[in-house]
Motif scaffolding. Structure first.
Motif, PDB file in Angstrom:
ATOM      1  N   UNK A   1       0.111  -1.592  -0.128  1.00  0.00           N
ATOM      2  CA  UNK A   1      -0.010  -0.172   0.156  1.00  0.00           C
ATOM      3  C   UNK A   1       1.536   1.743   0.418  1.00  0.00           C
ATOM      4  N   UNK A   2       2.226   0.955   0.441  1.00  0.00           N
ATOM      5  CA  UNK A   2       2.829   2.309   0.439  1.00  0.00           C
ATOM      6  C   UNK A   2       2.978   2.958  -0.971  1.00  0.00           C
ATOM      7  N   UNK A   3       3.086   2.699  -1.784  1.00  0.00           N
ATOM      8  CA  UNK A   3       3.208   3.444  -3.156  1.00  0.00           C
ATOM      9  C   UNK A   3       1.474   3.944  -3.913  1.00  0.00           C
ATOM     10  N   UNK A   4       0.407   2.907  -3.205  1.00  0.00           N
ATOM     11  CA  UNK A   4      -0.585   3.701  -4.042  1.00  0.00           C
ATOM     12  C   UNK A   4      -0.755   5.047  -3.108  1.00  0.00           C
ATOM     13  N   UNK A   5      -0.871   5.005  -1.425  1.00  0.00           N
ATOM     14  CA  UNK A   5      -0.795   5.883  -0.808  1.00  0.00           C
ATOM     15  C   UNK A   5      -0.009   7.375  -0.970  1.00  0.00           C
ATOM     16  N   UNK A   6       1.073   6.760  -1.566  1.00  0.00           N
ATOM     17  CA  UNK A   6       2.203   7.766  -1.729  1.00  0.00           C
ATOM     18  C   UNK A   6       1.749   8.472  -2.989  1.00  0.00           C
ATOM     19  N   UNK A   7       0.987   7.784  -3.689  1.00  0.00           N
ATOM     20  CA  UNK A   7       0.574   8.513  -5.247  1.00  0.00           C
ATOM     21  C   UNK A   7       0.090   9.273  -4.866  1.00  0.00           C
ATOM     22  N   UNK A   8      -1.122   8.866  -3.822  1.00  0.00           N
ATOM     23  CA  UNK A   8      -2.205   9.505  -3.429  1.00  0.00           C
ATOM     24  C   UNK A   8      -1.903  10.610  -2.555  1.00  0.00           C
ATOM     25  N   UNK A   9      -1.156  10.734  -0.973  1.00  0.00           N
ATOM     26  CA  UNK A   9      -0.820  12.135  -0.983  1.00  0.00           C
ATOM     27  C   UNK A   9       0.637  13.292  -1.639  1.00  0.00           C
ATOM     28  N   UNK A  10       1.242  12.522  -2.858  1.00  0.00           N
ATOM     29  CA  UNK A  10       1.672  13.165  -3.710  1.00  0.00           C
ATOM     30  C   UNK A  10       0.601  14.766  -4.240  1.00  0.00           C
ATOM     31  N   UNK A  11      -0.631  14.174  -4.633  1.00  0.00           N
ATOM     32  CA  UNK A  11      -1.676  15.388  -4.959  1.00  0.00           C
ATOM     33  C   UNK A  11      -1.377  16.726  -4.439  1.00  0.00           C
ATOM     34  N   UNK A  12      -1.205  16.761  -3.231  1.00  0.00           N
ATOM     35  CA  UNK A  12      -0.626  17.873  -2.248  1.00  0.00           C
ATOM     36  C   UNK A  12       0.601  18.803  -2.379  1.00  0.00           C
ATOM     37  N   UNK A  13       1.498  18.052  -3.038  1.00  0.00           N
ATOM     38  CA  UNK A  13       2.740  18.650  -3.511  1.00  0.00           C
ATOM     39  C   UNK A  13       2.759  19.852  -4.618  1.00  0.00           C
ATOM     40  N   UNK A  14       3.585  20.059  -4.614  1.00  0.00           N
ATOM     41  CA  UNK A  14       3.651  21.210  -6.158  1.00  0.00           C
ATOM     42  C   UNK A  14       4.308  19.507  -7.012  1.00  0.00           C
ATOM     43  N   UNK A  15       4.280  20.220  -8.516  1.00  0.00           N
ATOM     44  CA  UNK A  15       4.288  19.510  -9.368  1.00  0.00           C
ATOM     45  C   UNK A  15       5.841  18.661  -9.463  1.00  0.00           C
ATOM     46  N   UNK A  16       6.734  19.251  -9.176  1.00  0.00           N
ATOM     47  CA  UNK A  16       8.391  19.151  -8.934  1.00  0.00           C
ATOM     48  C   UNK A  16       8.919  18.434  -8.104  1.00  0.00           C
ATOM     49  N   UNK A  17       7.340  18.160  -7.044  1.00  0.00           N
ATOM     50  CA  UNK A  17       8.529  17.225  -6.205  1.00  0.00           C
ATOM     51  C   UNK A  17       7.508  16.081  -6.016  1.00  0.00           C
ATOM     52  N   UNK A  18       6.403  15.567  -6.583  1.00  0.00           N
ATOM     53  CA  UNK A  18       5.892  14.772  -6.737  1.00  0.00           C
ATOM     54  C   UNK A  18       6.242  13.326  -7.167  1.00  0.00           C
ATOM     55  N   UNK A  19       7.496  13.304  -8.285  1.00  0.00           N
ATOM     56  CA  UNK A  19       8.158  11.825  -7.918  1.00  0.00           C
ATOM     57  C   UNK A  19       9.530  11.337  -7.319  1.00  0.00           C
ATOM     58  N   UNK A  20       9.346  13.047  -6.750  1.00  0.00           N
ATOM     59  CA  UNK A  20      10.734  12.739  -5.466  1.00  0.00           C
ATOM     60  C   UNK A  20       9.969  12.561  -4.128  1.00  0.00           C
TER      61      UNK A  20
END
Length: 390
Positions: free
Chosen positions: A321-340
């Motif tokens: 579940x770490x991957x799906x949860x982190x992809x969901x949480x990454x929405x709140x970050x700026x675009x250049x920070x999401x993949x990191x």
């Protein structure tokens, strides 16, 4: 993607007379501009939207990128006198060859950094990760090797865990080698990036096969084996078929995702169909494991065994579940920070998951006590006659 500071574009040209005759130039558009929308703009209107224009008339030209308030992706477009269908008949010239180098400011503010804004920091992260792997291996390699040589009920699980962890370490090393070269020349070693992705994929599918073999094997065999024998590694054809089916599905989706993505990253922000299907598969597998482990825990009377199963469930859920949860949480970050955020978060969470599983299957204080409470020991059991040797 420029970070917003004093960025730099360096253009090196090989055939200056040809470029001068064709009136060649490079046009730069920030992503926020409508210049990307080729369908709604005419050729002249699109070219007029460029914020920067570099006339290709010198062997080397340096152009500063204007300061922006936030990291912005820029698009480079080549144009000449024939681009919009004007300038008469196109002469039979050879191709114009040029090299573009894009630099972000480094820590001192000098435009010497090859990494795009969304990649900044990954090089240092992989360096620290390799250092952590090296220190941990120096500390734990001897007791782990002794446990593997002794065998025992957790022998096969430990082999799979060790293989998955070794592949993750090799993947981190290959990524570091690729990024270290990229930091110097802006190209890197693409084959190293591909090998890193391959090692990570093999690690993912091997862990999936182990967890499915443990939990699905118990589900298929619970009607014909004692209830005191949960999490049994079952080698029946049905269990193998289900485990191999899950592995094949995840492997196919991983390959599809890597085929669609041109950059060398093991984890992405999941904007592709393959990435979304991969997230859905991991959620389904987590629900399957949750169902199996809930059935085990609800029928177990021993508090010690329940603690063991709960810790096992914790390790499984973190892994899936770490991957799906982190992809969901990454929405709140700026675009250049999401993949990191996704990349670093998944690597750290899966390392924590492996550590939890190691503690369970390597700990004599818990695993062996749980095994001794049952007439048949827990996963990957030995026969009763051989138990006394360990």
């Amino acid at each position: 993607m420029y970070s917003g500071g004093s960025g730099l574009v360096v253009c090196r040209l090989e055939n200056v007379p040809l470029a001068t005759e064709k009136e060649s130039r490079l046009l730069f558009f920030p992503e926020m501009e409508d210049g990307f929308d080729i369908d709604n703009l005419s050729c002249h209107d699109r070219l007029s939207k460029a914020q920067l224009s570099i006339i290709l008339s010198e062997e080397e030209h340096n152009q500063s990128i204007p300061h922006l308030h936030s990291p912005t992706t820029w698009m480079a477009l080549y144009a000449d006198r024939y681009t919009c269908g004007e300038g008469g008949i196109i002469p039979a010239h050879g191709d114009l060859t040029f090299t573009i180098l894009l630099f972000n400011p480094d820590s001192a503010g000098n435009p010497l950094e090859h990494f795009s804004a969304e990649e900044a920091g990954l090089h240092s992260f992989y360096c620290l990760l390799i250092l952590a792997y090296f220190v941990a291996s120096c500390i734990y390699i001897q007791p782990l090797w002794m446990a593997l040589r002794k065998g025992g009920p957790m022998h096969t699980v430990l082999k799979v865990l060790s293989t998955a962890l070794a592949l993750q370490g090799i993947s981190a090393l290959f990524n570091y080698i690729h990024l270290a070269r990229y930091a110097r020349d802006g190209v890197g070693i693409p084959i190293m990036g591909s090998l890193a992705e391959f090692c990570d994929m093999v690690s993912q599918v091997s862990m999936l096969y182990m967890l499915l073999s443990l939990c699905v094997g118990w589900t298929l065999s619970k009607n014909r084996k004692p209830q005191s024998r949960p999490l049994q590694w079952d080698s029946s054809p049905a269990s193998k078929a289900l485990a191999m089916g899950g592995v094949a599905t995840q492997g196919a989706l991983l390959l599809w995702e890597q085929y669609e993505e041109t950059e060398h990253h093991s984890y992405h922000a999941q904007r592709s169909i393959a990435g979304l299907l991969l997230i859905a598969l991991r959620i389904i597998l987590a629900l399957l494991l949750a169902s199996v482990l809930y059935t085990i825990i609800s029928t177990e009377r021993s508090a010690l065994k329940r603690d063991f199963y709960l810790s096992f469930a914790k390790g499984c859920f973190i892994w899936f579940l770490c991957h799906p949860v982190l992809v969901l949480l990454s929405v709140v970050f700026n675009e250049h920070q999401r993949e990191k955020v996704v990349t670093i978060g998944v690597i750290l969470c899966q390392a924590i998951s492996v550590v939890i599983l190691y503690q369970l299957f390597l700990s004599r204080s818990l695993y062996w006590e749980v095994s001794s409470l049952s007439s048949v020991s827990l996963p990957l059991t030995m026969s009763r006659g051989g138990r006394g040797r360990y």
